[in-house]
Scaffold this motif. Structure first.
Motif, PDB file in Angstrom:
ATOM      1  N   VAL A   9       0.865  -1.177   0.000  1.00 12.05           N
ATOM      2  CA  VAL A   9       0.000   0.000   0.000  1.00 12.05           C
ATOM      3  C   VAL A   9       0.896   1.219   0.000  1.00 12.05           C
ATOM      4  N   THR A  10       1.000   1.847  -1.131  1.00 11.91           N
ATOM      5  CA  THR A  10       1.884   2.991  -1.231  1.00 11.91           C
ATOM      6  C   THR A  10       1.311   4.168  -0.479  1.00 11.91           C
ATOM      7  N   SER A  11       2.172   5.028  -0.063  1.00 12.25           N
ATOM      8  CA  SER A  11       1.715   6.210   0.664  1.00 12.25           C
ATOM      9  C   SER A  11       2.595   7.384   0.313  1.00 12.25           C
ATOM     10  N   THR A  12       2.092   8.544   0.579  1.00 14.23           N
ATOM     11  CA  THR A  12       2.853   9.763   0.388  1.00 14.23           C
ATOM     12  C   THR A  12       2.885  10.491   1.714  1.00 14.23           C
ATOM     13  N   VAL A  16      -2.642  10.599   5.199  1.00 14.45           N
ATOM     14  CA  VAL A  16      -2.726  10.041   6.544  1.00 14.45           C
ATOM     15  C   VAL A  16      -3.396   8.689   6.468  1.00 14.45           C
ATOM     16  N   GLN A  17      -2.797   7.690   7.095  1.00 12.26           N
ATOM     17  CA  GLN A  17      -3.379   6.352   7.088  1.00 12.26           C
ATOM     18  C   GLN A  17      -4.052   6.072   8.420  1.00 12.26           C
ATOM     19  N   SER A  18      -5.133   5.304   8.357  1.00 11.09           N
ATOM     20  CA  SER A  18      -5.931   5.027   9.553  1.00 11.09           C
ATOM     21  C   SER A  18      -5.404   3.843  10.342  1.00 11.09           C
ATOM     22  N   GLY A  19      -4.646   2.970   9.688  1.00  9.97           N
ATOM     23  CA  GLY A  19      -4.218   1.736  10.328  1.00  9.97           C
ATOM     24  C   GLY A  19      -5.189   0.595  10.101  1.00  9.97           C
ATOM     25  N   VAL A  20      -6.335   0.895   9.482  1.00 11.95           N
ATOM     26  CA  VAL A  20      -7.308  -0.130   9.104  1.00 11.95           C
ATOM     27  C   VAL A  20      -7.108  -0.411   7.619  1.00 11.95           C
ATOM     28  N   GLY A  21      -6.617  -1.598   7.304  1.00 10.01           N
ATOM     29  CA  GLY A  21      -6.158  -1.896   5.957  1.00 10.01           C
ATOM     30  C   GLY A  21      -7.152  -1.604   4.851  1.00 10.01           C
ATOM     31  N   LEU A  23      -9.750   0.325   4.805  1.00  6.07           N
ATOM     32  CA  LEU A  23     -10.038   1.749   4.665  1.00  6.07           C
ATOM     33  C   LEU A  23      -8.886   2.478   3.982  1.00  6.07           C
ATOM     34  N   ASP A  24      -7.667   2.120   4.318  1.00 12.91           N
ATOM     35  CA  ASP A  24      -6.515   2.756   3.687  1.00 12.91           C
ATOM     36  C   ASP A  24      -6.449   2.437   2.201  1.00 12.91           C
ATOM     37  N   LYS A  25      -6.809   1.209   1.823  1.00 11.74           N
ATOM     38  CA  LYS A  25      -6.816   0.844   0.405  1.00 11.74           C
ATOM     39  C   LYS A  25      -7.904   1.617  -0.345  1.00 11.74           C
ATOM     40  N   ALA A  26      -9.089   1.713   0.277  1.00 11.65           N
ATOM     41  CA  ALA A  26     -10.165   2.493  -0.353  1.00 11.65           C
ATOM     42  C   ALA A  26      -9.761   3.954  -0.489  1.00 11.65           C
TER      43      ALA A  26
END
Length: 251
Positions: A9-12, A16-21, A23-26
Motif C-alpha cells: 500500500v503505497t503512501s505519500t 494520513v493512514q488510519s491503520g485499518v487496511g 479503509l486505507d486501500k479504499a
C-alpha cells in the motif's frame, strides 16, 4: 508451507493512514480518482494493490455511490461524495449567512432569505426580514418547507438539475423548461405574485465545491416597492450576495 506476500500500500507524506487496511486501500483508490477518471489498470498501477483487490473494492465503492463510471467506463468519484461535501458546505454557509443577508436587506429594502433543497421541497434556513413593514403574506419563517413548484427560488434550485430528472420535477410546476433556460442564461430568477399575490421576488444560486448549486438566495417585498421587473433592478445585487456565500461555502 507457503506464505502469501502482503500487498503493498503505497503512501505519500501528505496521506494520513488510519491503520485499518481496507479503509486505507479504499482511500488510496479515491485519492487516485481525485485527479480525474481512471481505468482499472491505472488504479492498480498507481496504488500498487493487486488487481483482484482493486476490482473488489471499486465494485463495493460503486455500490455505495462513492465511485461511479463515466461514459467511457472509467472510474470517477461518485455522487455521494459530492452530496456529503455539499452538505458540509451548507452547514458552514448557514452559520455565516446572516451578515450577508443583512447587508442585502439593507441595500435593497427587501427581506432576504436563504433556502436549501430537500427532495421536492425547499426549506428556509436563514432570514433577515425588513422590520415592521413586510406584509404578513411575505413572511417565511426559518424552518418552513415549501414545494418546488412556483417562485424564483424553486426555479434557481431546479435550473441546473440534470436533464433526465428535470422532466419529472416540472410536473405541476408553474414554470417551464424554457423559463429555466432563461434562469441559467441570466443567472437569476424573478417573479411577481409567483407564490403570494402582490409580492415580488428575485433569487440567485449559491454554489459549493465543483460549482454545484447548494442553495438559493432570495429577496422579496411588495411589488409596489420592488416593481414589476425586480430582476432588472436587483438581480446584480442578489447575484453578488450569492457569490459571497458561494465563496464562503467553498472556502
Amino acid at each position: 508451507m507457503t506464505t502469501s506476500t502482503p500487498e503493498r500500500v503505497t503512501s505519500t507524506p501528505e496521506r494520513v493512514q488510519s491503520g485499518v487496511g481496507v479503509l486505507d486501500k479504499a482511500s488510496l483508490l479515491l485519492g487516485v480518482l481525485e485527479s480525474g477518471p481512471a481505468s482499472l489498470s491505472r488504479l492498480v498501477a498507481d496504488t500498487g494493490l493487486k488487481r483482484p483487490t482493486v476490482h473488489r473494492l471499486v465494485l463495493a465503492l460503486e455500490r455505495l455511490a462513492l465511485i461511479a463510471r463515466d461514459t467511457q467506463g472509467r472510474f470517477i468519484l461518485g455522487p455521494r461524495l459530492g452530496l456529503m461535501a455539499a452538505e458540509a458546505c451548507r452547514d458552514h454557509m448557514v452559520a455565516t449567512a446572516e451578515p450577508v443577508l443583512r447587508e442585502l436587506c439593507d441595500a435593497t429594502g427587501a427581506s432576504a432569505r436563504l433556502y436549501r433543497r430537500r427532495g421536492d421541497m425547499r426549506i428556509c434556513v436563514a432570514e433577515v426580514a425588513v422590520p415592521g413593514s413586510s406584509p404578513a403574506r411575505d413572511r417565511v419563517p426559518v424552518g418552513v418547507a415549501l414545494p418546488l413548484n412556483a417562485g424564483p427560488v424553486s426555479q434557481v434550485l431546479l435550473a441546473w438539475e440534470r436533464p433526465e430528472a428535470l422532466h419529472e420535477r416540472l410536473r405541476g410546476a408553474r414554470f417551464t423548461v424554457t423559463t429555466l433556460a432563461g434562469v441559467r442564461r441570466q443567472g437569476w430568477a424573478q417573479s411577481t405574485g409567483g407564490r403570494e399575490h402582490g409580492i415580488a421576488a428575485v433569487a440567485a444560486p449559491v454554489r459549493g465545491a465543483g460549482g454545484r448549486v447548494v442553495a438559493a438566495l432570495s429577496i422579496s417585498g411588495p411589488v409596489a416597492r420592488m416593481s414589476a421587473v425586480p430582476g432588472r433592478l436587483y438581480g446584480s445585487a442578489v447575484i453578488d450576495a450569492a457569490l459571497r456565500l458561494s465563496n464562503t461555502a467553498v472556502g
